[in-house]
Motif scaffolding. Structure first.
Motif, mmCIF file in Angstrom:
data_model
loop_
_atom_site.group_PDB
_atom_site.id
_atom_site.type_symbol
_atom_site.label_atom_id
_atom_site.label_comp_id
_atom_site.label_asym_id
_atom_site.label_seq_id
_atom_site.Cartn_x
_atom_site.Cartn_y
_atom_site.Cartn_z
ATOM 1 N N VAL A 1 58.475 10.708 45.072
ATOM 2 C CA VAL A 1 58.149 12.072 44.654
ATOM 3 C C VAL A 1 57.167 12.701 45.632
ATOM 4 C CG1 VAL A 1 57.067 13.451 42.834
ATOM 5 C CG2 VAL A 1 58.690 11.649 42.226
ATOM 6 N N GLN A 2 56.130 11.946 46.011
ATOM 7 C CA GLN A 2 55.133 12.484 46.955
ATOM 8 C C GLN A 2 55.773 12.879 48.285
ATOM 9 O OE1 GLN A 2 52.249 13.497 46.420
ATOM 10 N NE2 GLN A 2 51.190 12.212 44.960
ATOM 11 N N ALA A 3 56.736 12.100 48.736
ATOM 12 C CA ALA A 3 57.366 12.349 50.035
ATOM 13 C C ALA A 3 58.462 13.415 49.978
ATOM 14 C CB ALA A 3 57.957 11.051 50.575
ATOM 15 N N ASN A 4 58.856 13.822 48.786
ATOM 16 C CA ASN A 4 59.969 14.753 48.642
ATOM 17 C C ASN A 4 59.490 16.203 48.776
ATOM 18 O OD1 ASN A 4 62.420 15.945 48.091
ATOM 19 N ND2 ASN A 4 62.223 15.693 45.887
ATOM 20 N N ASP A 5 59.867 16.845 49.864
ATOM 21 C CA ASP A 5 59.487 18.243 50.086
ATOM 22 C C ASP A 5 60.122 19.191 49.081
ATOM 23 O OD1 ASP A 5 57.896 17.578 52.261
ATOM 24 O OD2 ASP A 5 59.516 17.900 53.716
ATOM 25 N N GLY A 6 61.190 18.758 48.414
ATOM 26 C CA GLY A 6 61.858 19.601 47.435
ATOM 27 C C GLY A 6 61.092 19.757 46.128
ATOM 28 N N ALA B 1 67.725 21.233 45.839
ATOM 29 C CA ALA B 1 66.727 20.179 46.048
ATOM 30 C C ALA B 1 66.734 19.195 44.881
ATOM 31 C CB ALA B 1 65.339 20.792 46.229
ATOM 32 N N ALA B 2 66.920 19.696 43.676
ATOM 33 C CA ALA B 2 66.998 18.830 42.501
ATOM 34 C C ALA B 2 68.227 17.929 42.606
ATOM 35 C CB ALA B 2 67.051 19.664 41.229
ATOM 36 N N GLN B 3 69.349 18.484 42.975
ATOM 37 C CA GLN B 3 70.587 17.711 43.107
ATOM 38 C C GLN B 3 70.439 16.666 44.203
ATOM 39 O OE1 GLN B 3 73.138 18.087 40.966
ATOM 40 N NE2 GLN B 3 74.110 16.347 41.930
ATOM 41 N N GLU B 4 69.821 17.034 45.298
ATOM 42 C CA GLU B 4 69.639 16.112 46.422
ATOM 43 C C GLU B 4 68.793 14.903 46.016
ATOM 44 O OE1 GLU B 4 67.357 16.188 50.697
ATOM 45 O OE2 GLU B 4 68.410 18.002 50.075
ATOM 46 N N PHE B 5 67.761 15.126 45.193
ATOM 47 C CA PHE B 5 66.876 14.026 44.800
ATOM 48 C C PHE B 5 67.613 12.971 43.979
ATOM 49 C CE2 PHE B 5 63.421 11.953 42.422
ATOM 50 C CZ PHE B 5 62.664 11.524 43.495
ATOM 51 N N LEU B 6 68.690 13.346 43.310
ATOM 52 C CA LEU B 6 69.456 12.384 42.513
ATOM 53 C C LEU B 6 70.025 11.252 43.360
ATOM 54 C CD1 LEU B 6 71.375 14.793 40.111
ATOM 55 C CD2 LEU B 6 69.297 13.457 39.642
ATOM 56 N N GLY B 7 70.137 11.462 44.671
ATOM 57 C CA GLY B 7 70.629 10.421 45.573
ATOM 58 C C GLY B 7 69.528 9.652 46.274
ATOM 59 N N ASN B 8 68.269 9.936 45.955
ATOM 60 C CA ASN B 8 67.143 9.248 46.587
ATOM 61 C C ASN B 8 67.222 7.753 46.250
ATOM 62 O OD1 ASN B 8 64.324 8.078 46.516
ATOM 63 N ND2 ASN B 8 63.931 10.037 47.509
ATOM 64 N N TYR C 1 65.180 2.981 40.487
ATOM 65 C CA TYR C 1 64.558 3.177 39.175
ATOM 66 C C TYR C 1 65.627 3.186 38.078
ATOM 67 C CZ TYR C 1 62.851 5.675 35.120
ATOM 68 O OH TYR C 1 62.582 6.045 33.824
ATOM 69 N N LEU C 2 66.699 3.923 38.294
ATOM 70 C CA LEU C 2 67.777 3.986 37.302
ATOM 71 C C LEU C 2 68.351 2.602 37.016
ATOM 72 C CD1 LEU C 2 69.832 7.149 38.313
ATOM 73 C CD2 LEU C 2 68.238 6.898 36.394
ATOM 74 N N GLU C 3 68.582 1.839 38.075
ATOM 75 C CA GLU C 3 69.170 0.515 37.902
ATOM 76 C C GLU C 3 68.229 -0.405 37.120
ATOM 77 O OE1 GLU C 3 70.671 -3.207 40.639
ATOM 78 O OE2 GLU C 3 70.860 -1.176 41.427
ATOM 79 N N GLU C 4 66.952 -0.400 37.474
ATOM 80 C CA GLU C 4 66.009 -1.309 36.829
ATOM 81 C C GLU C 4 65.628 -0.857 35.418
ATOM 82 O OE1 GLU C 4 61.736 -3.495 37.660
ATOM 83 O OE2 GLU C 4 62.732 -2.457 39.321
#
Length: 110
Positions: free
Chosen positions: A36-41, A68-75, A81-84
């Motif tokens: 999140v900190q590194a995400n310019d979006g 930007a929101a859609q792009e973050f879904l592929g981070n 996080y989703l997997e764990e």
């Protein structure tokens, strides 16, 4: 009101399985803060524990725009996080798009 420069914002409600919220928080802390900190979006991101429900986490996210929101879904960190976290949740988060009308910047609480 038009969102104009307010960007794109979401409120998410994550429901942990009974008594597993603390584990969910640990998984989030392991994967998400750096991403999140590194995400310019992201313009704002607030991760909260509900006082009303001991199994609920709430997240407010404000993005530059919907792309930007859609792009973050592929981070990769978000995907990890989703997997764990999958076994800790009762199901997918409830997601509500919202329109920020005013904001005061806040820093990290930890």
């Amino acid at each position: 009101m038009s969102s104009g420069s307010a960007g794109h914002a979401l409120v998410l409600r994550h429901r942990a399985k009974p008594g597993r919220r603390d584990e969910l928080v640990e998984v989030w802390l392991r994967h998400m803060p750096e991403a999140v900190q590194a995400n310019d979006g992201h313009r704002a991101y607030v991760f909260c524990a509900s006082h009303a429900d001991p199994d609920v986490l709430l997240v407010f996210q404000q993005y530059r725009d919907a792309a930007a929101a859609q792009e973050f879904l592929g981070n990769p960190a978000y995907l990890a996080y989703l997997e764990e976290s999958g076994d800790l949740l009762t199901g997918p988060p409830e997601v509500e798009a919202v329109e920020p009308l005013w904001s005061k910047a806040a820093g990290p609480t930890r």
